[in-house]
Design an enzyme around this catalytic site. Structure first.
Site, PDB file in Angstrom:
ATOM      1  N   GLY C  26     -41.230 -54.013  82.024  1.00 31.99           N
ATOM      2  CA  GLY C  26     -42.307 -53.041  81.982  1.00 31.99           C
ATOM      3  C   GLY C  26     -43.483 -53.543  82.792  1.00 31.99           C
ATOM      4  O   GLY C  26     -43.577 -54.734  83.116  1.00 31.99           O
ATOM      5  N   SER C  43     -44.581 -59.408  89.362  1.00 32.59           N
ATOM      6  CA  SER C  43     -43.157 -59.136  89.113  1.00 32.59           C
ATOM      7  C   SER C  43     -42.503 -60.250  88.314  1.00 32.59           C
ATOM      8  O   SER C  43     -42.644 -61.432  88.635  1.00 32.59           O
ATOM      9  CB  SER C  43     -42.451 -58.976  90.464  1.00 32.59           C
ATOM     10  OG  SER C  43     -41.091 -58.677  90.280  1.00 32.59           O
ATOM     11  N   GLY C  44     -41.783 -59.870  87.256  1.00 30.23           N
ATOM     12  CA  GLY C  44     -40.885 -60.798  86.563  1.00 30.23           C
ATOM     13  C   GLY C  44     -41.552 -61.949  85.833  1.00 30.23           C
ATOM     14  O   GLY C  44     -40.884 -62.929  85.493  1.00 30.23           O
ATOM     15  N   SER C  72     -45.546 -56.281  90.913  1.00 30.95           N
ATOM     16  CA  SER C  72     -44.366 -55.648  90.318  1.00 30.95           C
ATOM     17  C   SER C  72     -43.489 -54.991  91.372  1.00 30.95           C
ATOM     18  O   SER C  72     -43.998 -54.390  92.324  1.00 30.95           O
ATOM     19  CB  SER C  72     -44.822 -54.575  89.332  1.00 30.95           C
ATOM     20  OG  SER C  72     -43.749 -53.714  89.031  1.00 30.95           O
ATOM     21  N   ASP C  74     -42.069 -52.369  91.130  1.00 33.62           N
ATOM     22  CA  ASP C  74     -42.287 -50.923  91.081  1.00 33.62           C
ATOM     23  C   ASP C  74     -43.631 -50.497  91.687  1.00 33.62           C
ATOM     24  O   ASP C  74     -44.038 -49.334  91.527  1.00 33.62           O
ATOM     25  CB  ASP C  74     -42.213 -50.446  89.622  1.00 33.62           C
ATOM     26  CG  ASP C  74     -40.837 -50.679  89.018  1.00 33.62           C
ATOM     27  OD1 ASP C  74     -39.856 -50.199  89.610  1.00 33.62           O
ATOM     28  OD2 ASP C  74     -40.753 -51.346  87.975  1.00 33.62           O
ATOM     29  N   HIS C  93     -44.906 -48.256  83.318  1.00 35.55           N
ATOM     30  CA  HIS C  93     -43.450 -48.104  83.374  1.00 35.55           C
ATOM     31  C   HIS C  93     -42.840 -49.023  82.331  1.00 35.55           C
ATOM     32  O   HIS C  93     -43.226 -50.186  82.213  1.00 35.55           O
ATOM     33  CB  HIS C  93     -42.937 -48.475  84.771  1.00 35.55           C
ATOM     34  CG  HIS C  93     -41.443 -48.529  84.841  1.00 35.55           C
ATOM     35  ND1 HIS C  93     -40.642 -47.469  84.466  1.00 35.55           N
ATOM     36  CD2 HIS C  93     -40.589 -49.517  85.222  1.00 35.55           C
ATOM     37  CE1 HIS C  93     -39.373 -47.788  84.635  1.00 35.55           C
ATOM     38  NE2 HIS C  93     -39.314 -49.034  85.079  1.00 35.55           N
ATOM     39  N   HIS C  95     -38.923 -49.678  79.832  1.00 36.96           N
ATOM     40  CA  HIS C  95     -37.556 -49.263  79.510  1.00 36.96           C
ATOM     41  C   HIS C  95     -37.477 -49.050  77.994  1.00 36.96           C
ATOM     42  O   HIS C  95     -36.489 -49.433  77.367  1.00 36.96           O
ATOM     43  CB  HIS C  95     -36.537 -50.312  79.955  1.00 36.96           C
ATOM     44  CG  HIS C  95     -36.388 -50.430  81.441  1.00 36.96           C
ATOM     45  ND1 HIS C  95     -35.170 -50.478  82.074  1.00 36.96           N
ATOM     46  CD2 HIS C  95     -37.310 -50.505  82.427  1.00 36.96           C
ATOM     47  CE1 HIS C  95     -35.356 -50.585  83.383  1.00 36.96           C
ATOM     48  NE2 HIS C  95     -36.644 -50.612  83.631  1.00 36.96           N
ATOM     49  N   ASP C 118     -49.479 -32.302  70.547  1.00 37.69           N
ATOM     50  CA  ASP C 118     -50.822 -32.881  70.474  1.00 37.69           C
ATOM     51  C   ASP C 118     -51.203 -33.638  71.752  1.00 37.69           C
ATOM     52  O   ASP C 118     -52.378 -33.798  72.060  1.00 37.69           O
ATOM     53  CB  ASP C 118     -50.918 -33.865  69.296  1.00 37.69           C
ATOM     54  CG  ASP C 118     -51.161 -33.166  67.958  1.00 37.69           C
ATOM     55  OD1 ASP C 118     -51.667 -32.023  67.965  1.00 37.69           O
ATOM     56  OD2 ASP C 118     -50.857 -33.764  66.907  1.00 37.69           O
ATOM     57  N   HIS C 169     -32.732 -44.086  84.750  1.00 39.14           N
ATOM     58  CA  HIS C 169     -33.636 -45.216  84.927  1.00 39.14           C
ATOM     59  C   HIS C 169     -34.533 -45.351  83.687  1.00 39.14           C
ATOM     60  O   HIS C 169     -34.184 -46.083  82.749  1.00 39.14           O
ATOM     61  CB  HIS C 169     -34.443 -45.014  86.218  1.00 39.14           C
ATOM     62  CG  HIS C 169     -35.355 -46.141  86.541  1.00 39.14           C
ATOM     63  ND1 HIS C 169     -35.127 -47.426  86.116  1.00 39.14           N
ATOM     64  CD2 HIS C 169     -36.524 -46.188  87.245  1.00 39.14           C
ATOM     65  CE1 HIS C 169     -36.105 -48.216  86.554  1.00 39.14           C
ATOM     66  NE2 HIS C 169     -36.966 -47.490  87.226  1.00 39.14           N
ATOM     67  N   TYR C 227     -60.488 -31.886  67.304  1.00 39.49           N
ATOM     68  CA  TYR C 227     -59.911 -33.075  66.676  1.00 39.49           C
ATOM     69  C   TYR C 227     -60.771 -34.279  67.035  1.00 39.49           C
ATOM     70  O   TYR C 227     -61.297 -34.368  68.138  1.00 39.49           O
ATOM     71  CB  TYR C 227     -58.484 -33.290  67.178  1.00 39.49           C
ATOM     72  CG  TYR C 227     -57.812 -34.500  66.595  1.00 39.49           C
ATOM     73  CD1 TYR C 227     -57.045 -34.413  65.430  1.00 39.49           C
ATOM     74  CD2 TYR C 227     -57.951 -35.747  67.195  1.00 39.49           C
ATOM     75  CE1 TYR C 227     -56.431 -35.530  64.888  1.00 39.49           C
ATOM     76  CE2 TYR C 227     -57.337 -36.873  66.655  1.00 39.49           C
ATOM     77  CZ  TYR C 227     -56.586 -36.753  65.502  1.00 39.49           C
ATOM     78  OH  TYR C 227     -55.985 -37.876  64.973  1.00 39.49           O
TER      79      TYR C 227
END
Lengths: 232, 232, 232, 232
Positions: C26, C43-44, C72, C74, C93, C95, C118, C169, C227
């Site tokens: 993520g 990344s990673g 990342s 992505d 992002h 998973h 909502d 994905h 609300y």
């Protein structure tokens, strides 16, 4: 007896630790076979307020021998099982989620794999609901009697199948002592969860082959067991 | 009133403790029947920032009596239930996952077993969606009115069935006070979870026999109850 | 920029806190619209080793402005979304399990109730897989372009539908800043979970009536929202 | 060797940390390829009583070289895999819930998305049950032999598919060392969980397109990988 009360207390406290109970929905007992007395959780007492001293001591005729609280409302079921199954030393009742769902569904749990076979030999049976007469007469006692009758009728050894589901109610498990009975309650819940998922993944699934069930059961039980360390 | 605010605050804080809410998706209220005032969570305030002083005090005409925040947006629903159900002392609304899934599915929860029967007598009803007119006119108030109407129409005693599902929305539960209402919200979620799994395990499952439902409900409720300890 | 790096770091750390990521699956970014620079997770890198200083600063042409790590993998998807959706300030992002299961199933998530309504207006769309050519040419950039194209084609306002599923994905969510984007990722996972259970409980279920969807969405959004507390 | 024992101990302790084991239902080993010795968990010892000193050292002929306990009952399976797959440095066996459910269902896990493709190339195979003869002769050894035979027959590279399901039993995973083998066991459980939910959401679902599987696998593996940071 103080030791047994402590052991049964600890076993009761393991139920919330293992996520098997919500509120007071469960109870554990343990028996001292020499004196014929068993110790059980008091009825409806919250787990976080429970102490070893709160445990109730009963004899096998259903008389309270010691304790300031009422025993669990399921005491008469425990009593019947202790009377009929002389090798068991502890009993657990819970409403653990997956096992109770199988009980509500009215189905026994087929043996789909070695996790099940390692601990329980063959299908875990689901016994029928009591009749209106059985309920009216002596609900908890008749629950115990029905379990015993069904194990006799199905020729199941209670030490090889240490668990049962009561239709529309929930599971009972047992073992050589209270601790092992809790252990089997955890196993039952895991096995019930995986069996439910297994049928979702493959609705046509069949039980594991008999020879695999035998292999795993006897790897852990009996004279030729070789799982774990030698007991001294 | 300070005591009630503290009790309602504690009951609100129990919602995240029991895993019933994500973010601010829930609210608890409690009423003091003598003064006719009720205390409710403020709208949209995060649980980890909530204090007893933040609780909002309302009267049964919908006037804010005390509090610096706006009351929960669901206040008008609570108000209608307090007016129509004179024995209830606390109300809970959540979006707890399984109960909400039944509400989204538009189905009442059948009584499949004793876990359900121990607390709630018979099916937990799911009331219809409001009409466009009812939504436009007074959404929250009409939600409360619909629940009351449906309980009257179905001849359900709100103390015996302390829970309802609103279609495409989620559950309300209640009880003799805020704490018991939260207790019933936990029970409802467990019962909803097990009913979902029960139908997955046996799609042809039927509700538990009436005599078993009666036995368990009356084991815990009414003059002949024998679960738990005697109350002094 | 240091403040933004800290905010994006905190938003990244919220992913494991909310149970939305396993290992490094993520990433969160946040943009400063004045400078046109955005900050993204490297990344990673494991979450328990991440620090605010590890965050990578990028411009909207894809150039790394600051940071010792690679951004990342992505990043190019985030960039396309920032370019096309000028009101969004943060992107997530993950998973996360249920949202990813809907993406793998290739289905958008219907609006079955008010929990969904909502926060997100109407169905959460699932965009198609990229073609072999799109994958080979510029996989991550084309993922972003496809999302944008599909929102244009479906005439969806990205501020009213702050989430999308990419087939086979997983999900992307966004919001006015990184924190709100994470909030929407949590909402999406809850909504995805309940929609899955809803269909299991009632396979013939239909989406919630449009007027109920409108009511709840506009109770929280727009000029007539009521609300929560008034913003000062 | 002391370092390897410590690493294998840590990898074993990660199993309960990641929620992959109940009681003693799992084991991890790691090999030192230079000496040809491997280290494995002792059989049936509780995780909370395990120490690095309890680890058992074995050679590839199945002789115990060091350790006061019996090795895991699955040792012969590990041994066969180490012999046949020269690049693997660690092996894990668990009864993790979803992976075991697929094994019990007798189905391989199709690649439904990029979470799967990022780590494992193509379907995770489920190998058949052993025959009665294979079980009687040498159950654990034949389990290892069958896995190896099936990987050869299916032309699967064990480094690209570091996981297998044994029908009616459960999963084995492996990796370049014990730690990576545990990592793959976590991935497998997540992938198994999402695949189960994916099929529930869309019973007609097809595996992800081959080009997407390739893209994600090669984004993380091989000469052109660009996920994560450069290794120095």
């Amino acid at each position: 007896m103080e030791e047994l009360k402590k052991a049964v207390y600890e076993a009761n406290m393991d139920l919330p630790r293992y996520g098997l109970v919500t509120f007071t929905w469960g109870n554990v007992s343990g028996i001292d076979r020499e004196s014929g007395l068993f110790v059980i959780k008091p009825s409806g007492v919250e787990y976080d307020q429970l102490t070893p001293e709160d445990m109730v001591v009963m004899d096998l005729d259903g008389n309270k021998i010691e304790g300031s609280y009422r025993p669990s409302s399921d005491t008469a079921t425990h009593l019947e099982l202790y009377r009929a199954f002389p090798k068991i030393g502890g009993i657990v009742h819970t409403h653990s989620s997956y096992a109770t769902s199988w009980a509500q569904a009215g189905r026994g749990i087929p043996c789909y794999g070695t996790t099940h076979a390692d601990y329980m030999y063959g299908e875990i049976p689901c016994v029928r609901c009591l009749t209106p007469e059985e309920i009216a007469e002596a609900y908890e006692q008749n629950t115990g009697r029905l379990i015993v009758e069904e194990f006799v009728r199905m020729e199941k050894d209670p030490m090889a199948v240490p668990a049962v589901l009561c239709k529309n109610h929930g599971p009972f498990t047992w073992g050589k002592d209270a601790r092992e009975a809790v252990h089997n309650a955890v196993v039952l819940e895991e096995v019930a969860k995986m069996a439910c998922r297994t049928e979702s993944i493959n609705p046509q699934v069949k039980p594991a082959p008999q020879e695999l069930q035998d292999k795993h059961y006897y790897r852990k039980h009996g004279a030729n067991a070789y799982y774990g360390q030698e007991k001294h």
